[in-house]
Design a protein around this motif. Structure first.
Motif, mmCIF file in Angstrom:
data_model
loop_
_atom_site.group_PDB
_atom_site.id
_atom_site.type_symbol
_atom_site.label_atom_id
_atom_site.label_comp_id
_atom_site.label_asym_id
_atom_site.label_seq_id
_atom_site.Cartn_x
_atom_site.Cartn_y
_atom_site.Cartn_z
ATOM 1 N N ALA A 95 -6.885 -4.909 3.472
ATOM 2 C CA ALA A 95 -7.825 -4.151 2.638
ATOM 3 C C ALA A 95 -7.084 -3.362 1.563
ATOM 4 O O ALA A 95 -7.563 -3.270 0.426
ATOM 5 C CB ALA A 95 -8.665 -3.225 3.493
ATOM 6 N N VAL A 96 -5.926 -2.814 1.891
ATOM 7 C CA VAL A 96 -5.124 -2.109 0.889
ATOM 8 C C VAL A 96 -4.729 -3.076 -0.225
ATOM 9 O O VAL A 96 -4.869 -2.770 -1.417
ATOM 10 C CB VAL A 96 -3.868 -1.471 1.531
ATOM 11 C CG1 VAL A 96 -2.906 -0.975 0.465
ATOM 12 C CG2 VAL A 96 -4.262 -0.348 2.465
ATOM 13 N N THR A 97 -4.263 -4.252 0.152
ATOM 14 C CA THR A 97 -3.875 -5.268 -0.835
ATOM 15 C C THR A 97 -5.069 -5.657 -1.704
ATOM 16 O O THR A 97 -4.943 -5.773 -2.929
ATOM 17 C CB THR A 97 -3.313 -6.515 -0.114
ATOM 18 O OG1 THR A 97 -2.180 -6.117 0.657
ATOM 19 C CG2 THR A 97 -2.917 -7.590 -1.098
ATOM 20 N N CYS A 98 -6.224 -5.830 -1.086
ATOM 21 C CA CYS A 98 -7.432 -6.210 -1.824
ATOM 22 C C CYS A 98 -7.897 -5.094 -2.747
ATOM 23 O O CYS A 98 -8.309 -5.351 -3.890
ATOM 24 C CB CYS A 98 -8.549 -6.594 -0.854
ATOM 25 S SG CYS A 98 -8.195 -8.087 0.100
ATOM 26 N N ALA A 99 -7.853 -3.854 -2.266
ATOM 27 C CA ALA A 99 -8.270 -2.718 -3.100
ATOM 28 C C ALA A 99 -7.368 -2.572 -4.317
ATOM 29 O O ALA A 99 -7.847 -2.273 -5.419
ATOM 30 C CB ALA A 99 -8.265 -1.433 -2.277
ATOM 31 N N GLU A 100 -6.076 -2.804 -4.128
ATOM 32 C CA GLU A 100 -5.155 -2.752 -5.273
ATOM 33 C C GLU A 100 -5.474 -3.858 -6.272
ATOM 34 O O GLU A 100 -5.486 -3.633 -7.479
ATOM 35 C CB GLU A 100 -3.711 -2.873 -4.788
ATOM 36 C CG GLU A 100 -3.216 -1.644 -4.060
ATOM 37 C CD GLU A 100 -1.857 -1.848 -3.406
ATOM 38 O OE1 GLU A 100 -1.416 -3.009 -3.236
ATOM 39 O OE2 GLU A 100 -1.243 -0.830 -3.048
ATOM 40 N N ALA A 101 -5.753 -5.042 -5.774
ATOM 41 C CA ALA A 101 -6.043 -6.176 -6.656
ATOM 42 C C ALA A 101 -7.366 -6.003 -7.387
ATOM 43 O O ALA A 101 -7.469 -6.285 -8.580
ATOM 44 C CB ALA A 101 -6.046 -7.483 -5.858
ATOM 45 N N CYS A 102 -8.391 -5.541 -6.674
ATOM 46 C CA CYS A 102 -9.726 -5.403 -7.267
ATOM 47 C C CYS A 102 -9.898 -4.102 -8.048
ATOM 48 O O CYS A 102 -10.829 -3.989 -8.836
ATOM 49 C CB CYS A 102 -10.795 -5.448 -6.175
ATOM 50 S SG CYS A 102 -10.958 -7.032 -5.375
ATOM 51 N N GLU A 103 -9.054 -3.135 -7.749
ATOM 52 C CA GLU A 103 -9.195 -1.796 -8.324
ATOM 53 C C GLU A 103 -10.559 -1.202 -8.011
ATOM 54 O O GLU A 103 -11.187 -0.537 -8.830
ATOM 55 C CB GLU A 103 -8.919 -1.804 -9.828
ATOM 56 C CG GLU A 103 -7.502 -2.216 -10.176
ATOM 57 C CD GLU A 103 -7.209 -2.209 -11.666
ATOM 58 O OE1 GLU A 103 -8.154 -2.352 -12.491
ATOM 59 O OE2 GLU A 103 -6.028 -2.062 -12.005
ATOM 60 N N THR A 104 -11.047 -1.478 -6.801
ATOM 61 C CA THR A 104 -12.310 -0.943 -6.306
ATOM 62 C C THR A 104 -12.152 -0.637 -4.813
ATOM 63 O O THR A 104 -11.254 -1.158 -4.163
ATOM 64 C CB THR A 104 -13.473 -1.950 -6.459
ATOM 65 O OG1 THR A 104 -13.188 -3.103 -5.659
ATOM 66 C CG2 THR A 104 -13.704 -2.347 -7.895
ATOM 67 N N PRO A 105 -13.043 0.185 -4.250
ATOM 68 C CA PRO A 105 -12.992 0.424 -2.811
ATOM 69 C C PRO A 105 -13.289 -0.858 -2.026
ATOM 70 O O PRO A 105 -14.060 -1.717 -2.475
ATOM 71 C CB PRO A 105 -14.100 1.453 -2.576
ATOM 72 C CG PRO A 105 -14.346 2.072 -3.905
ATOM 73 C CD PRO A 105 -14.048 1.008 -4.920
ATOM 74 N N ILE A 106 -12.686 -0.971 -0.861
ATOM 75 C CA ILE A 106 -12.929 -2.085 0.049
ATOM 76 C C ILE A 106 -13.393 -1.508 1.384
ATOM 77 O O ILE A 106 -12.715 -0.670 1.968
ATOM 78 C CB ILE A 106 -11.647 -2.924 0.278
ATOM 79 C CG1 ILE A 106 -11.094 -3.478 -1.041
ATOM 80 C CG2 ILE A 106 -11.892 -4.041 1.305
ATOM 81 C CD1 ILE A 106 -11.966 -4.515 -1.724
ATOM 82 N N GLU A 107 -14.552 -1.929 1.838
ATOM 83 C CA GLU A 107 -15.050 -1.513 3.150
ATOM 84 C C GLU A 107 -14.619 -2.554 4.176
ATOM 85 O O GLU A 107 -14.762 -3.756 3.945
ATOM 86 C CB GLU A 107 -16.572 -1.413 3.140
ATOM 87 C CG GLU A 107 -17.151 -1.003 4.482
ATOM 88 C CD GLU A 107 -18.665 -0.959 4.484
ATOM 89 O OE1 GLU A 107 -19.246 -1.251 5.550
ATOM 90 O OE2 GLU A 107 -19.265 -0.646 3.447
ATOM 91 N N VAL A 108 -14.101 -2.101 5.316
ATOM 92 C CA VAL A 108 -13.634 -2.986 6.383
ATOM 93 C C VAL A 108 -14.571 -2.844 7.575
ATOM 94 O O VAL A 108 -14.774 -1.739 8.073
ATOM 95 C CB VAL A 108 -12.194 -2.627 6.809
ATOM 96 C CG1 VAL A 108 -11.719 -3.535 7.936
ATOM 97 C CG2 VAL A 108 -11.249 -2.700 5.614
#
Length: 115
Positions: A95-108
């Motif tokens: 999720a950290v990797t995805c949030a950095e890539a998307c530049e948006t919050p990621i809910e897990v």
């Protein structure tokens, strides 16, 4: 265990520009590739804006269908990954990797075990 990594996007600001989309795709593509290489990828997808949604409700045997969600929030579900990892810590690392890539919050969120 399966986890849903949902991309939360503030859609009140309007759709992203073509340049913003290209930049996002260039960051997210390598994340997808790494997930596949490491064997955690199950499925992923982007969604059209919230105003393309239809909400179906069945109450007392009566079905209604309405356009768009009726949620009092600026952030809406914009896309997601379904991954299979050993535990929550591994899902949070992705999720950290995805949030950095998307530049948006990621809910897990973990699946209930029936997936």
């Amino acid at each position: 265990m399966h986890y849903l990594l949902s991309v939360e996007l503030d859609q009140s600001e309007g759709p992203p520009s073509e340049e913003e989309l290209e930049r996002s795709f260039s960051r997210v593509g390598p994340v997808n590739d790494r997930m596949k290489e490491q064997g955690v990828w199950v499925f992923a997808g982007g969604l059209l804006p919230y105003d393309s949604a239809t909400v179906v409700r069945v109450e007392n045997g009566s079905t209604t269908m309405t356009d768009g969600p009726f949620v009092e929030t600026k952030e809406q579900l914009a896309g997601f990954w379904v991954i299979e990892v050993d535990d929550l810590d591994a899902a949070l690392a992705w999720a950290v990797t995805c949030a950095e890539a998307c530049e948006t919050p990621i809910e897990v969120r973990p699946f209930d075990g029936l997936a």
